[in-house]
Design a protein around this motif. Sequence first.
Motif, PDB file in Angstrom:
ATOM      1  N   LEU A 283       0.747  -1.107  -0.123  1.00 27.34           N
ATOM      2  CA  LEU A 283      -0.061  -0.009   0.119  1.00 27.34           C
ATOM      3  C   LEU A 283       0.832   1.310  -0.143  1.00 27.34           C
ATOM      4  O   LEU A 283       0.274   2.295  -0.229  1.00 27.34           O
ATOM      5  CB  LEU A 283      -1.103  -0.184   1.167  1.00 27.34           C
ATOM      6  N   GLY A 284       2.107   1.075  -0.077  1.00 26.16           N
ATOM      7  CA  GLY A 284       3.052   2.219   0.051  1.00 26.16           C
ATOM      8  C   GLY A 284       3.232   2.850   1.495  1.00 26.16           C
ATOM      9  O   GLY A 284       2.674   2.543   2.473  1.00 26.16           O
ATOM     10  N   GLY A 285       3.817   3.944   1.358  1.00 25.28           N
ATOM     11  CA  GLY A 285       4.004   4.817   2.691  1.00 25.28           C
ATOM     12  C   GLY A 285       5.331   4.362   3.545  1.00 25.28           C
ATOM     13  O   GLY A 285       5.425   5.199   4.559  1.00 25.28           O
ATOM     14  N   THR A 286       6.144   3.550   3.084  1.00 24.44           N
ATOM     15  CA  THR A 286       7.271   3.182   3.907  1.00 24.44           C
ATOM     16  C   THR A 286       8.126   3.950   3.515  1.00 24.44           C
ATOM     17  O   THR A 286       8.452   4.490   2.373  1.00 24.44           O
ATOM     18  CB  THR A 286       7.731   1.801   3.377  1.00 24.44           C
ATOM     19  N   THR A 287       8.855   4.632   4.755  1.00 20.77           N
ATOM     20  CA  THR A 287      10.180   5.842   4.358  1.00 20.77           C
ATOM     21  C   THR A 287      11.434   4.806   4.309  1.00 20.77           C
ATOM     22  O   THR A 287      11.451   4.124   5.086  1.00 20.77           O
ATOM     23  CB  THR A 287      10.289   6.562   5.819  1.00 20.77           C
TER      24      THR A 287
ATOM     25  N   GLY B 130      10.212   0.988 -12.736  1.00 16.08           N
ATOM     26  CA  GLY B 130       9.785   2.545 -12.763  1.00 16.08           C
ATOM     27  C   GLY B 130       8.850   2.800 -11.623  1.00 16.08           C
ATOM     28  O   GLY B 130       7.860   3.713 -11.850  1.00 16.08           O
ATOM     29  N   ILE B 131       8.744   1.975 -10.661  1.00 18.41           N
ATOM     30  CA  ILE B 131       8.056   2.305  -9.323  1.00 18.41           C
ATOM     31  C   ILE B 131       8.888   3.377  -8.629  1.00 18.41           C
ATOM     32  O   ILE B 131       9.838   3.158  -8.163  1.00 18.41           O
ATOM     33  CB  ILE B 131       7.645   1.067  -8.458  1.00 18.41           C
ATOM     34  N   ILE B 132       8.166   4.666  -8.312  1.00 16.84           N
ATOM     35  CA  ILE B 132       8.691   5.636  -8.036  1.00 16.84           C
ATOM     36  C   ILE B 132       8.566   5.931  -6.494  1.00 16.84           C
ATOM     37  O   ILE B 132       7.703   5.391  -5.880  1.00 16.84           O
ATOM     38  CB  ILE B 132       8.176   7.041  -8.655  1.00 16.84           C
ATOM     39  N   CYS B 133       9.838   6.126  -5.786  1.00 17.35           N
ATOM     40  CA  CYS B 133       9.940   6.249  -4.325  1.00 17.35           C
ATOM     41  C   CYS B 133      10.140   7.672  -4.350  1.00 17.35           C
ATOM     42  O   CYS B 133      11.018   8.404  -4.863  1.00 17.35           O
ATOM     43  CB  CYS B 133      11.148   5.614  -3.951  1.00 17.35           C
ATOM     44  N   ASP B 134       9.091   8.650  -3.843  1.00 19.24           N
ATOM     45  CA  ASP B 134       9.113   9.989  -3.737  1.00 19.24           C
ATOM     46  C   ASP B 134      10.227  10.606  -2.800  1.00 19.24           C
ATOM     47  O   ASP B 134       9.986  10.462  -1.595  1.00 19.24           O
ATOM     48  CB  ASP B 134       7.708  10.471  -3.424  1.00 19.24           C
ATOM     49  N   VAL B 135      11.220  11.320  -3.343  1.00 17.76           N
ATOM     50  CA  VAL B 135      12.386  11.834  -2.318  1.00 17.76           C
ATOM     51  C   VAL B 135      11.752  12.893  -1.586  1.00 17.76           C
ATOM     52  O   VAL B 135      11.353  13.751  -2.129  1.00 17.76           O
ATOM     53  CB  VAL B 135      13.415  12.307  -3.472  1.00 17.76           C
ATOM     54  N   THR B 136      12.088  12.820  -0.288  1.00 18.55           N
ATOM     55  CA  THR B 136      11.654  13.816   0.551  1.00 18.55           C
ATOM     56  C   THR B 136      12.996  14.771   1.376  1.00 18.55           C
ATOM     57  O   THR B 136      12.832  15.804   1.562  1.00 18.55           O
ATOM     58  CB  THR B 136      10.841  13.172   1.807  1.00 18.55           C
TER      59      THR B 136
ATOM     60  N   ILE C  76      19.638   9.423   1.247  1.00 19.36           N
ATOM     61  CA  ILE C  76      18.467   9.924   0.476  1.00 19.36           C
ATOM     62  C   ILE C  76      17.177   9.256   1.308  1.00 19.36           C
ATOM     63  O   ILE C  76      17.563   8.243   1.621  1.00 19.36           O
ATOM     64  CB  ILE C  76      18.494   9.374  -0.883  1.00 19.36           C
ATOM     65  N   ILE C  77      16.411  10.219   1.578  1.00 15.61           N
ATOM     66  CA  ILE C  77      15.026   9.521   2.105  1.00 15.61           C
ATOM     67  C   ILE C  77      13.879   9.666   1.300  1.00 15.61           C
ATOM     68  O   ILE C  77      13.780  10.761   0.582  1.00 15.61           O
ATOM     69  CB  ILE C  77      14.722  10.450   3.458  1.00 15.61           C
ATOM     70  N   CYS C  78      13.141   8.672   1.006  1.00 17.94           N
ATOM     71  CA  CYS C  78      12.098   8.735   0.049  1.00 17.94           C
ATOM     72  C   CYS C  78      10.818   7.839   0.789  1.00 17.94           C
ATOM     73  O   CYS C  78      11.224   7.141   1.705  1.00 17.94           O
ATOM     74  CB  CYS C  78      12.539   8.152  -1.373  1.00 17.94           C
ATOM     75  N   GLN C  79       9.797   7.988   0.188  1.00 18.50           N
ATOM     76  CA  GLN C  79       8.536   7.392   0.686  1.00 18.50           C
ATOM     77  C   GLN C  79       7.902   6.493  -0.439  1.00 18.50           C
ATOM     78  O   GLN C  79       7.919   7.017  -1.479  1.00 18.50           O
ATOM     79  CB  GLN C  79       7.504   8.197   1.162  1.00 18.50           C
ATOM     80  N   THR C  80       7.638   5.227  -0.401  1.00 18.68           N
ATOM     81  CA  THR C  80       7.142   4.232  -1.358  1.00 18.68           C
ATOM     82  C   THR C  80       5.665   4.809  -1.394  1.00 18.68           C
ATOM     83  O   THR C  80       5.123   5.340  -0.844  1.00 18.68           O
ATOM     84  CB  THR C  80       7.200   2.945  -0.888  1.00 18.68           C
ATOM     85  N   ARG C  81       5.340   4.574  -3.116  1.00 12.54           N
ATOM     86  CA  ARG C  81       4.082   4.761  -3.420  1.00 12.54           C
ATOM     87  C   ARG C  81       3.303   3.226  -3.544  1.00 12.54           C
ATOM     88  O   ARG C  81       4.148   2.292  -3.330  1.00 12.54           O
ATOM     89  CB  ARG C  81       4.067   5.359  -4.877  1.00 12.54           C
ATOM     90  N   PRO C  82       2.247   3.335  -3.505  1.00  9.05           N
ATOM     91  CA  PRO C  82       1.329   1.984  -3.547  1.00  9.05           C
ATOM     92  C   PRO C  82       1.825   1.425  -4.794  1.00  9.05           C
ATOM     93  O   PRO C  82       1.991   1.705  -6.020  1.00  9.05           O
ATOM     94  CB  PRO C  82      -0.046   2.467  -3.668  1.00  9.05           C
TER      95      PRO C  82
END
Length: 131
Positions: free
Chosen positions: A59-63, A85-91, A98-104
């Motif tokens: 479901l995503g949301g993992t830092t 191509g599954i993007i992990c949003d860089v925060t 690098i810290i990113c958050q997974t998408r579903p």
Amino acid sequence: HTTENQLTCITEAYDGPLVGVSQSIRLLIGETYFDFPDAHFSYVQILGSSVSPTYGPHLGGTTVQIDGFGFSAGSAPPNVTMGEGIICDVTDVSDTQIICQTRPVDISHDLMLPVFLTIDGYHYDIPGGFF
């Protein structure tokens, strides 16, 4: 890109030794060279060493934390992808982390995905993976 007070350029790939290399800046306008003896450019090696944690819910949301070196070297923030191509949003980005958050993701079973880092169009594999 050029303005009245600024010139932006893209460097060529460098395949020589990286440790301790610093290049002086030389500008060519027309047929005239301009040297800038106090200005230098150094190449660094981008190196990803680990991914943590190595798993998270579909479901995503993992830092996710990626450790390594040279992450702030690019002219634009890095991109992190997992698998195809599954993007992990860089925060957050520093030179070593690098810290990113997974998408579903739409995956119905556990699947180990390789982690890729892209900086200025160049792709780097990060050891380990994420599932």
